[in-house]
Design a protein around this motif. Structure first.
Motif, PDB file in Angstrom:
ATOM      1  N   ASN A   5       0.577  -1.176  -0.097  1.00  0.00           N
ATOM      2  CA  ASN A   5       0.108   0.129  -0.048  1.00  0.00           C
ATOM      3  C   ASN A   5       0.681   1.470   0.111  1.00  0.00           C
ATOM      4  OD1 ASN A   5       1.020  -0.247   2.750  1.00  0.00           O
ATOM      5  ND2 ASN A   5      -0.925   0.140   3.580  1.00  0.00           N
ATOM      6  N   ASP A   6       2.229   1.509  -0.137  1.00  0.00           N
ATOM      7  CA  ASP A   6       2.949   2.198  -0.660  1.00  0.00           C
ATOM      8  C   ASP A   6       3.294   2.375  -1.669  1.00  0.00           C
ATOM      9  OD1 ASP A   6       5.068   0.794  -1.169  1.00  0.00           O
ATOM     10  OD2 ASP A   6       6.060   1.053   0.594  1.00  0.00           O
ATOM     11  N   HIS A   7       2.476   2.025  -2.763  1.00  0.00           N
ATOM     12  CA  HIS A   7       2.516   2.450  -4.716  1.00  0.00           C
ATOM     13  C   HIS A   7       4.484   2.269  -4.083  1.00  0.00           C
ATOM     14  CE1 HIS A   7      -1.157   4.260  -4.964  1.00  0.00           C
ATOM     15  NE2 HIS A   7      -1.205   4.447  -3.883  1.00  0.00           N
ATOM     16  N   GLY A   8       4.656   1.489  -4.009  1.00  0.00           N
ATOM     17  CA  GLY A   8       6.034   1.022  -4.481  1.00  0.00           C
ATOM     18  C   GLY A   8       7.210   1.645  -4.041  1.00  0.00           C
ATOM     19  N   LEU A   9       7.464   2.817  -2.422  1.00  0.00           N
ATOM     20  CA  LEU A   9       7.754   3.518  -1.923  1.00  0.00           C
ATOM     21  C   LEU A   9       9.415   2.191  -0.755  1.00  0.00           C
ATOM     22  CD1 LEU A   9       8.972   5.866  -1.236  1.00  0.00           C
ATOM     23  CD2 LEU A   9       7.061   5.699   0.801  1.00  0.00           C
ATOM     24  N   LYS A  24      -4.777  13.925  -9.958  1.00  0.00           N
ATOM     25  CA  LYS A  24      -4.046  14.151 -10.806  1.00  0.00           C
ATOM     26  C   LYS A  24      -4.439  16.074 -11.587  1.00  0.00           C
ATOM     27  CE  LYS A  24      -6.075  10.021 -13.472  1.00  0.00           C
ATOM     28  NZ  LYS A  24      -6.649   9.155 -14.772  1.00  0.00           N
ATOM     29  N   PHE A  25      -6.042  16.224 -10.542  1.00  0.00           N
ATOM     30  CA  PHE A  25      -5.276  17.882 -10.974  1.00  0.00           C
ATOM     31  C   PHE A  25      -4.581  18.605  -9.690  1.00  0.00           C
ATOM     32  CE2 PHE A  25      -7.025  22.194 -10.079  1.00  0.00           C
ATOM     33  CZ  PHE A  25      -7.713  22.605 -11.771  1.00  0.00           C
ATOM     34  N   SER A 240       6.415  15.909  -9.283  1.00  0.00           N
ATOM     35  CA  SER A 240       6.856  14.424  -8.559  1.00  0.00           C
ATOM     36  C   SER A 240       7.104  14.993  -7.533  1.00  0.00           C
ATOM     37  CB  SER A 240       8.144  14.334  -9.575  1.00  0.00           C
ATOM     38  OG  SER A 240       8.752  13.052  -9.898  1.00  0.00           O
ATOM     39  N   SER A 241       7.883  15.727  -6.898  1.00  0.00           N
ATOM     40  CA  SER A 241       8.631  16.186  -6.042  1.00  0.00           C
ATOM     41  C   SER A 241       7.920  15.861  -4.961  1.00  0.00           C
ATOM     42  CB  SER A 241       9.031  17.496  -5.682  1.00  0.00           C
ATOM     43  OG  SER A 241       9.731  17.727  -4.615  1.00  0.00           O
ATOM     44  N   LEU A 242       6.061  16.132  -4.324  1.00  0.00           N
ATOM     45  CA  LEU A 242       5.000  15.552  -4.644  1.00  0.00           C
ATOM     46  C   LEU A 242       4.466  13.891  -4.555  1.00  0.00           C
ATOM     47  CD1 LEU A 242       2.961  18.562  -4.925  1.00  0.00           C
ATOM     48  CD2 LEU A 242       4.523  17.970  -2.435  1.00  0.00           C
ATOM     49  N   GLY A 243       5.140  13.348  -5.191  1.00  0.00           N
ATOM     50  CA  GLY A 243       5.644  11.929  -5.479  1.00  0.00           C
ATOM     51  C   GLY A 243       4.725  10.362  -4.483  1.00  0.00           C
ATOM     52  N   GLU A 244       5.344  11.157  -3.085  1.00  0.00           N
ATOM     53  CA  GLU A 244       4.436  10.124  -2.223  1.00  0.00           C
ATOM     54  C   GLU A 244       3.664  10.303  -1.986  1.00  0.00           C
ATOM     55  OE1 GLU A 244       8.001   9.604   0.595  1.00  0.00           O
ATOM     56  OE2 GLU A 244       9.893   9.889  -0.762  1.00  0.00           O
ATOM     57  N   GLU A 245       2.711  11.630  -2.012  1.00  0.00           N
ATOM     58  CA  GLU A 245       1.696  11.880  -1.287  1.00  0.00           C
ATOM     59  C   GLU A 245       1.100  12.274  -2.894  1.00  0.00           C
ATOM     60  OE1 GLU A 245       3.113  15.723   1.372  1.00  0.00           O
ATOM     61  OE2 GLU A 245       4.549  15.605  -0.162  1.00  0.00           O
ATOM     62  N   THR A 246       1.456  11.770  -4.224  1.00  0.00           N
ATOM     63  CA  THR A 246       0.301  11.539  -4.839  1.00  0.00           C
ATOM     64  C   THR A 246      -0.142  10.031  -5.127  1.00  0.00           C
ATOM     65  OG1 THR A 246       1.174  13.131  -6.303  1.00  0.00           O
ATOM     66  CG2 THR A 246       0.229  11.955  -7.377  1.00  0.00           C
ATOM     67  N   VAL A 247      -1.360  10.020  -5.637  1.00  0.00           N
ATOM     68  CA  VAL A 247      -2.065   8.683  -5.592  1.00  0.00           C
ATOM     69  C   VAL A 247      -1.401   7.770  -7.211  1.00  0.00           C
ATOM     70  CG1 VAL A 247      -4.242   7.209  -5.941  1.00  0.00           C
ATOM     71  CG2 VAL A 247      -3.932   9.268  -4.314  1.00  0.00           C
ATOM     72  N   PRO A 249       1.632   7.590  -8.427  1.00  0.00           N
ATOM     73  CA  PRO A 249       2.245   8.919  -8.457  1.00  0.00           C
ATOM     74  C   PRO A 249       2.896   8.491 -10.417  1.00  0.00           C
ATOM     75  CG  PRO A 249       3.445   7.376  -6.543  1.00  0.00           C
ATOM     76  CD  PRO A 249       1.547   7.115  -6.844  1.00  0.00           C
ATOM     77  N   ARG A 250       3.336   7.305 -10.234  1.00  0.00           N
ATOM     78  CA  ARG A 250       4.037   6.241 -11.600  1.00  0.00           C
ATOM     79  C   ARG A 250       3.033   7.100 -12.813  1.00  0.00           C
ATOM     80  NH1 ARG A 250       8.407   2.978 -10.704  1.00  0.00           N
ATOM     81  NH2 ARG A 250       8.266   2.148  -7.825  1.00  0.00           N
ATOM     82  N   ARG A 251       1.889   6.696 -12.470  1.00  0.00           N
ATOM     83  CA  ARG A 251       1.301   7.437 -14.149  1.00  0.00           C
ATOM     84  C   ARG A 251       0.883   8.691 -13.962  1.00  0.00           C
ATOM     85  NH1 ARG A 251      -0.658   3.249 -17.057  1.00  0.00           N
ATOM     86  NH2 ARG A 251      -0.634   0.906 -16.126  1.00  0.00           N
ATOM     87  N   THR A 252       0.570   9.722 -12.633  1.00  0.00           N
ATOM     88  CA  THR A 252       0.344  10.656 -12.966  1.00  0.00           C
ATOM     89  C   THR A 252       0.963  11.809 -12.948  1.00  0.00           C
ATOM     90  OG1 THR A 252      -1.683  10.128 -10.838  1.00  0.00           O
ATOM     91  CG2 THR A 252      -1.187  12.260 -11.213  1.00  0.00           C
ATOM     92  N   ALA A 253       2.382  11.626 -12.058  1.00  0.00           N
ATOM     93  CA  ALA A 253       3.585  12.582 -12.190  1.00  0.00           C
ATOM     94  C   ALA A 253       3.997  12.834 -13.455  1.00  0.00           C
ATOM     95  CB  ALA A 253       4.992  12.395 -11.075  1.00  0.00           C
ATOM     96  N   PRO A 254       3.979  11.978 -14.343  1.00  0.00           N
ATOM     97  CA  PRO A 254       5.058  12.049 -15.578  1.00  0.00           C
ATOM     98  C   PRO A 254       3.499  13.095 -16.638  1.00  0.00           C
ATOM     99  CG  PRO A 254       5.055  10.077 -15.177  1.00  0.00           C
ATOM    100  CD  PRO A 254       4.415  10.539 -13.877  1.00  0.00           C
ATOM    101  N   VAL A 255       2.438  12.360 -16.164  1.00  0.00           N
ATOM    102  CA  VAL A 255       1.539  13.883 -17.184  1.00  0.00           C
ATOM    103  C   VAL A 255       1.309  15.221 -16.737  1.00  0.00           C
ATOM    104  CG1 VAL A 255      -1.396  13.739 -17.681  1.00  0.00           C
ATOM    105  CG2 VAL A 255       0.608  11.421 -17.755  1.00  0.00           C
TER     106      VAL A 255
END
Length: 506
Positions: A5-9, A24-25, A240-247, A249-255
């Motif tokens: 549940n840590d999204h791969g962290l 996303k927004f 991306s710096s907020l990647g650990e707080e993003t649902v 993140p591997r899909r959301t942050a790049p876009v």
């Protein structure tokens, strides 16, 4: 793909300690608010226009062409390494500890100085809304502007500190609302300015004789004016710096990174384009002053009441821009402190049990930014020079990511297949990476060049080399003598063995 549940962290040796709630927004808004279309274009138009005339507009697409190459590289990294403190953690996985630490140190120092620079934009806009916002004197005194700017700046920093200390959910909500208002206002402004154009596009090929007597002719002038655009279009890595707080993140942050850059380029470019075409009088000397500039064009074209409504939207944009810059600085400090790569790392990386944020880091960054602001009262030339150097440091920090990434590509150590099915440049990665490096190196030289128009006369002309040299020397001295011996994830932030095993088996 990790099933924990840590999204791969845990794959990177960390346990989930920050609150993962950004959608996303909100992720997109983080990148857009750091770039801040309205803040940057309105704060720096006077310099670009005053230096290069209407033709300076061409620097906007030029800067975009270079920065989109950097953003594409960062999008690839965001898909592969969705970890806090983007630049620092990316460089850590691409190069050695010294390179990554220097990238993080440069970016962090620049972020704190940038925060101090952004909040000064209040003083540029607020008194044009109402004269009562000029807190000291009437603005004509030697120190009226500077003291009032410091007071407003300190108020805004206090606000961003409190919001960041209360948690990422509050920060994301305020930031998203602010960005929504900024985008709506920016689009409406584009439409209104377009309807009121009074001259054709031929104005953008008229240099107005500004290159006469200048070394390099208009090309030399243009490179100076281009700094106004280069000062705006960065900070997109915040998503991306907020990647650990993003649902997801591997899909959301790049876009989010790419959308932030593209949206800023399109909307900001159209505002500048139509503003120049709609300005009643391009020979008005006030367009080349910080108290006039783009704000003056908006007031002239839209009229008092409507123009002031848009100025209110600019105030909102400045507010969320400062909030995003502060947030990015906190995540970078947290990421480095968690690796024990900063003095007092245990305290700086401590997560408040109630708010789920590194409160000490938020307060410390806010306090240092206010201290930097105080320089603006008596010696604004030094402050202007230092804030200009901060942008150079950010470009250098980006290079400390893109250069090791290019080296890894050339040596065959970078494969698009490693992205796990997420964003990858594939066979276009090498040429895009090469453009990113060449662009970053060229623009760093252009930004740091000892120009009196940017840094002032005398020894201040060399401020870029002096300041960056001192910051790098002090930082590297501490790191090589002491810091590198202490590196290692703090026990309280290490991933549990069970989570690591899940990632290894996934």
């Amino acid at each position: 793909m990790s099933t924990s549940n840590d999204h791969g962290l845990s794959e990177f040796g960390y346990r989930q300690s920050l609150d993962r709630s950004i959608g996303k927004f909100a992720s997109f808004a983080a990148g857009v608010s750091y770039i801040s279309i309205l803040t940057g274009t309105f704060q720096l138009f006077y310099f670009g226009f005053g230096t290069g005339g209407p033709a300076y507009w061409w620097s906007w697409p030029m800067v975009f062409a270079g920065q989109i190459a950097v953003a594409l590289c960062f999008a690839e990294l965001a898909a592969r390494y969705p970890v806090a403190g983007s630049v620092y953690n990316w460089s850590k996985r691409l190069a050695g500890p010294t390179t990554s630490w220097l990238a993080g140190w440069m970016m962090f120092t620049a972020s704190v100085v940038t925060l101090a620079g952004v909040v000064l934009a209040y003083q540029v806009t607020l008194p044009q809304l109402w004269s009562g916002f000029q807190l000291i004197g009437d603005g004509g005194g030697a120190h009226d502007f500077g003291i009032s700017a410091v007071i407003w700046g300190a108020v805004l920093i206090l606000f961003t500190t409190v919001v960041n200390a209360f948690g990422v959910k509050l920060m994301a909500r305020i930031n998203s609302i602010g960005v929504f208002i900024e985008l709506i206002a920016a689009v409406l402004l584009v439409v209104i300015l377009a309807v009121n154009v009074v001259r054709g596009p031929g104005v953008f090929v008229d240099t107005h004789g500004l290159g006469e007597g200048h070394t390099g002719g208009y090309a030399g002038v243009f490179l100076v004016a281009a700094i106004a655009s280069a000062y705006v279009m960065y900070g997109f890595d915040t998503a991306s710096s907020l990647g650990e707080e993003t649902v997801n993140p591997r899909r959301t942050a790049p876009v989010a990174i790419l959308r932030a850059v593209i949206a800023s380029f399109v909307i900001g470019g159209l505002i500048l384009l139509f503003a120049i075409m709609a300005a009643p009088d391009l020979s008005d000397p006030r367009l080349s002053t910080s108290s006039g500039g783009l704000q003056l064009i908006v007031l002239q074209v839209l009229g008092g009441p409507l123009g002031k409504v848009f100025l209110c939207c600019i105030v909102v944009a400045i507010t969320v821009c400062a909030l995003a810059v502060h947030t990015a600085g906190i995540r970078l400090m947290f990421a480095m402190a968690r690796d024990n790569a900063l003095p007092f790392g245990v305290r700086l990386a401590r997560i408040n049990a109630k708010t789920g944020t590194p409160v000490v880091a938020a307060i410390l960054i806010g306090a240092v930014a206010v201290a930097i602001l105080l320089v603006n009262i008596g010696t604004p030339q030094i402050f202007t020079a230092v804030t200009s150097v901060a942008v150079v440091m950010i470009y250098l920090a980006y290079l400390l990511v893109t250069v090791p990434m290019l080296v890894k590509r050339v040596r065959g150590g970078w494969s698009g297949r490693d992205a796990g099915g997420h964003f990858s440049l594939g066979r276009f990665g090498l040429p895009v990476n090469m453009v990113a490096v060449l662009w970053g190196a060229g623009m760093s030289v252009n930004l740091a060049w000892p120009r009196e128009q940017i840094y002032g006369g005398g020894v201040l002309r060399w401020m870029a080399l002096i300041f960056i040299g001192i910051v790098a020397a002090i930082g590297l001295a501490w790191f090589r003598l002491r810091g590198c011996r202490r590196l290692g994830t703090l026990p309280e932030h290490q991933a549990d063995r069970g989570d690591r095993l899940v990632d290894e088996l996934s």
